[in-house]
Design an enzyme around this catalytic site. Sequence first.
Site, PDB file in Angstrom:
ATOM      1  N   HIS A  52       0.844  -1.209   0.000  1.00 60.58           N
ATOM      2  CA  HIS A  52       0.000   0.000   0.000  1.00 60.58           C
ATOM      3  C   HIS A  52       0.872   1.249   0.000  1.00 60.58           C
ATOM      4  O   HIS A  52       0.655   2.178  -0.794  1.00 60.58           O
ATOM      5  CB  HIS A  52      -0.907  -0.019   1.235  1.00 60.58           C
ATOM      6  CG  HIS A  52      -1.626   1.262   1.496  1.00 60.58           C
ATOM      7  ND1 HIS A  52      -2.958   1.457   1.173  1.00 60.58           N
ATOM      8  CD2 HIS A  52      -1.207   2.428   2.064  1.00 60.58           C
ATOM      9  CE1 HIS A  52      -3.311   2.680   1.534  1.00 60.58           C
ATOM     10  NE2 HIS A  52      -2.268   3.296   2.076  1.00 60.58           N
ATOM     11  N   GLU A  53       1.870   1.280   0.875  1.00 59.84           N
ATOM     12  CA  GLU A  53       2.714   2.471   0.996  1.00 59.84           C
ATOM     13  C   GLU A  53       3.561   2.706  -0.255  1.00 59.84           C
ATOM     14  O   GLU A  53       3.706   3.848  -0.715  1.00 59.84           O
ATOM     15  CB  GLU A  53       3.606   2.357   2.229  1.00 59.84           C
ATOM     16  CG  GLU A  53       2.854   2.345   3.549  1.00 59.84           C
ATOM     17  CD  GLU A  53       1.939   3.543   3.710  1.00 59.84           C
ATOM     18  OE1 GLU A  53       2.232   4.610   3.132  1.00 59.84           O
ATOM     19  OE2 GLU A  53       0.912   3.415   4.399  1.00 59.84           O
ATOM     20  N   HIS A  65       1.603   4.407  -2.940  1.00 57.12           N
ATOM     21  CA  HIS A  65       1.516   5.863  -2.794  1.00 57.12           C
ATOM     22  C   HIS A  65       2.693   6.537  -3.507  1.00 57.12           C
ATOM     23  O   HIS A  65       2.524   7.549  -4.199  1.00 57.12           O
ATOM     24  CB  HIS A  65       1.547   6.256  -1.314  1.00 57.12           C
ATOM     25  CG  HIS A  65       0.210   6.248  -0.651  1.00 57.12           C
ATOM     26  ND1 HIS A  65      -0.890   6.902  -1.157  1.00 57.12           N
ATOM     27  CD2 HIS A  65      -0.203   5.663   0.512  1.00 57.12           C
ATOM     28  CE1 HIS A  65      -1.924   6.728  -0.352  1.00 57.12           C
ATOM     29  NE2 HIS A  65      -1.533   5.983   0.665  1.00 57.12           N
ATOM     30  N   GLU A  98      -6.259   7.101  -0.850  1.00 52.58           N
ATOM     31  CA  GLU A  98      -6.155   5.925   0.012  1.00 52.58           C
ATOM     32  C   GLU A  98      -6.826   4.720  -0.643  1.00 52.58           C
ATOM     33  O   GLU A  98      -6.283   3.605  -0.622  1.00 52.58           O
ATOM     34  CB  GLU A  98      -6.795   6.203   1.382  1.00 52.58           C
ATOM     35  CG  GLU A  98      -5.979   7.117   2.271  1.00 52.58           C
ATOM     36  CD  GLU A  98      -4.597   6.568   2.562  1.00 52.58           C
ATOM     37  OE1 GLU A  98      -4.458   5.359   2.847  1.00 52.58           O
ATOM     38  OE2 GLU A  98      -3.632   7.353   2.478  1.00 52.58           O
TER      39      GLU A  98
END
Length: 283
Positions: free
Chosen positions: A131-132, A135, A204
């Site tokens: 997920h990070e 980003h 997100e």
Amino acid sequence: MWQNIKTTLLLALLDALFLIVGGLIGRGTGLIVAAVIALAVNGIAYWKSDAIAVRAARAVEVTPEQAPELHQMVAELAAAAGMTKPRVYISDDPSPNAFATGRNPEHAAVCCTTGILNLCSAREMRGVLSHELSHVRNRDILTASTAATLALGISIIAQIAQFSLFFFGNEEESAGQVLVTLLVAFLAAPAAAIIQLAISRSREYEADHDGAVLSHDPLALADALRKLEARTAQVPMQVAPALAPLYIVNPFGNRRASLAALFSTHPPLEERVARLERMAQGR
């Protein structure tokens, strides 16, 4: 894809709001001043985002020898994503959370708290890190900086208008003009903040989706999010509110009230988990 379209539309709405507010109450000079200040403040934040974030989190960079499993996981995911491996930091904080920052993949950093490293399994950590890194790959810091610049500009214009009306009122203006200016001045900044936070929530959702694709395990991230929310509610983080959008879950605990959701930096966790579960089921 839809979240990217939504982000573009929301940024366009912020652009339009900036121009409308500037045209109505900026009076030329105020519009220019607001734009210059907003660009300067957020330009610095954008170029130094990685250093600012890790310093604020009181994080320490760790070597592969100090955190071999974490480094290996980050390296494998970065390679799978086709991006440069970010620097790895650990923050000594019992509250479980993580964030990634940096203006591009070549100047990125990923940070995990000791709380998340002690709470999550290796499989769940892989979901969180996917997920990070998404980003970073999606250049969400650029998107966030653009939104922050526009929102700050609108706020500055509104404050200039309020100051001008209270201390340098123009007698030639009718009562109706003054009322319109006051309404715009007081409502513009909250409206810009709501749009900015909506952009944050949209990014997100996109990072959840792209992270699940990268890890090939949507349920790992879903399980991690459940753990993080439950633990963060018990042990909230002591961080500046401006940094909250960086973290994978709201560091102050998730709010469920419908009105509060408008001012939340993160989407409802239940919806994030439901989307990931649908991905796992191929829907």
